[in-house]
Design a protein around this motif. Sequence first.
Motif, mmCIF file in Angstrom:
data_model
loop_
_atom_site.group_PDB
_atom_site.id
_atom_site.type_symbol
_atom_site.label_atom_id
_atom_site.label_comp_id
_atom_site.label_asym_id
_atom_site.label_seq_id
_atom_site.Cartn_x
_atom_site.Cartn_y
_atom_site.Cartn_z
ATOM 1 N N PRO A 98 2.984 4.831 -19.643
ATOM 2 C CA PRO A 98 1.677 4.969 -18.995
ATOM 3 C C PRO A 98 1.753 5.952 -17.832
ATOM 4 O O PRO A 98 2.800 6.112 -17.220
ATOM 5 N N GLU A 99 0.665 6.608 -17.570
ATOM 6 C CA GLU A 99 0.593 7.528 -16.433
ATOM 7 C C GLU A 99 -0.099 6.820 -15.270
ATOM 8 O O GLU A 99 -1.117 6.157 -15.445
ATOM 9 N N PHE A 100 0.475 6.942 -14.092
ATOM 10 C CA PHE A 100 -0.156 6.388 -12.907
ATOM 11 C C PHE A 100 -1.242 7.337 -12.426
ATOM 12 O O PHE A 100 -1.102 8.560 -12.505
ATOM 13 N N ALA A 101 -2.316 6.761 -11.912
ATOM 14 C CA ALA A 101 -3.409 7.564 -11.368
ATOM 15 C C ALA A 101 -2.916 8.303 -10.126
ATOM 16 O O ALA A 101 -2.087 7.786 -9.376
ATOM 17 N N LYS A 102 -3.413 9.511 -9.927
ATOM 18 C CA LYS A 102 -3.027 10.292 -8.754
ATOM 19 C C LYS A 102 -3.634 9.719 -7.480
ATOM 20 O O LYS A 102 -3.146 9.958 -6.386
ATOM 21 N N GLU A 103 -4.722 8.973 -7.648
ATOM 22 C CA GLU A 103 -5.436 8.416 -6.502
ATOM 23 C C GLU A 103 -5.821 6.977 -6.839
ATOM 24 O O GLU A 103 -6.269 6.699 -7.945
ATOM 25 N N SER A 104 -5.644 6.073 -5.891
ATOM 26 C CA SER A 104 -5.957 4.670 -6.146
ATOM 27 C C SER A 104 -7.469 4.451 -6.193
ATOM 28 O O SER A 104 -8.249 5.235 -5.637
ATOM 29 N N PHE A 105 -7.867 3.383 -6.845
ATOM 30 C CA PHE A 105 -9.286 3.034 -6.904
ATOM 31 C C PHE A 105 -9.823 2.835 -5.496
ATOM 32 O O PHE A 105 -10.929 3.277 -5.171
ATOM 33 N N ASP A 162 -8.834 4.225 -2.692
ATOM 34 C CA ASP A 162 -9.031 5.518 -2.038
ATOM 35 C C ASP A 162 -10.264 6.219 -2.592
ATOM 36 O O ASP A 162 -11.035 6.826 -1.831
ATOM 37 N N MET A 163 -10.462 6.156 -3.911
ATOM 38 C CA MET A 163 -11.656 6.779 -4.498
ATOM 39 C C MET A 163 -12.919 6.099 -3.989
ATOM 40 O O MET A 163 -13.929 6.744 -3.712
ATOM 41 N N TRP A 164 -12.871 4.768 -3.832
ATOM 42 C CA TRP A 164 -14.028 4.011 -3.319
ATOM 43 C C TRP A 164 -14.366 4.464 -1.903
ATOM 44 O O TRP A 164 -15.528 4.681 -1.580
ATOM 45 N N LYS A 165 -13.325 4.582 -1.070
ATOM 46 C CA LYS A 165 -13.546 4.995 0.322
ATOM 47 C C LYS A 165 -14.178 6.379 0.415
ATOM 48 O O LYS A 165 -14.941 6.664 1.337
ATOM 49 N N LYS A 166 -13.855 7.260 -0.551
ATOM 50 C CA LYS A 166 -14.387 8.616 -0.559
ATOM 51 C C LYS A 166 -15.729 8.723 -1.288
ATOM 52 O O LYS A 166 -16.297 9.796 -1.398
ATOM 53 N N GLY A 167 -16.228 7.583 -1.806
ATOM 54 C CA GLY A 167 -17.510 7.575 -2.497
ATOM 55 C C GLY A 167 -17.451 8.163 -3.907
ATOM 56 O O GLY A 167 -18.475 8.550 -4.452
ATOM 57 N N LYS A 168 -16.264 8.219 -4.495
ATOM 58 C CA LYS A 168 -16.112 8.776 -5.839
ATOM 59 C C LYS A 168 -16.491 7.769 -6.923
ATOM 60 O O LYS A 168 -16.721 8.157 -8.061
ATOM 61 N N ALA A 215 0.836 -1.208 0.000
ATOM 62 C CA ALA A 215 0.000 0.000 0.000
ATOM 63 C C ALA A 215 0.871 1.258 0.000
ATOM 64 O O ALA A 215 0.567 2.228 -0.692
ATOM 65 N N ALA A 216 1.960 1.238 0.757
ATOM 66 C CA ALA A 216 2.865 2.400 0.800
ATOM 67 C C ALA A 216 3.504 2.642 -0.561
ATOM 68 O O ALA A 216 3.602 3.787 -1.019
ATOM 69 N N VAL A 217 3.932 1.574 -1.221
ATOM 70 C CA VAL A 217 4.554 1.715 -2.532
ATOM 71 C C VAL A 217 3.538 2.232 -3.552
ATOM 72 O O VAL A 217 3.864 3.062 -4.401
ATOM 73 N N LEU A 218 2.299 1.771 -3.465
ATOM 74 C CA LEU A 218 1.255 2.261 -4.384
ATOM 75 C C LEU A 218 1.045 3.770 -4.236
ATOM 76 O O LEU A 218 0.803 4.461 -5.216
ATOM 77 N N ARG A 219 1.149 4.264 -3.012
ATOM 78 C CA ARG A 219 0.984 5.705 -2.804
ATOM 79 C C ARG A 219 2.110 6.494 -3.473
ATOM 80 O O ARG A 219 1.941 7.650 -3.838
#
Length: 88
Positions: free
Chosen positions: A72-79, A81-87, A40-44
């Motif tokens: 490829p471009e890495f997403a600024k926010e993981s899926f 994290d977006m799920w947890k925020k309701g995005k 998880a830390a590396v993904l951040r």
Amino acid sequence: PGSQIYLWRQKLDSLHRADPMKKFMSIGMEALFEHPHLYAAVLRLAPLANIVPDKITRVRGVNPWSVGHTKPEFAKESFQDMWKKGKV
């Protein structure tokens, strides 16, 4: 197909013909997958790769795959994290 590739790589390793970089990367990935908090830390940190100039990634020997491919471009926010925020 994946199991066959695995067997071939094991055979190459026993013949001392395995690609040392692939072997090194496999050991690193195994370590990450066995430690969820480290993973998880590396993904951040992954989005930091977006700021590495293409010139550096396209140098033969550094990353041969990148020659002829778009970085490829890495997403600024993981899926997750977006799920947890309701995005999503």
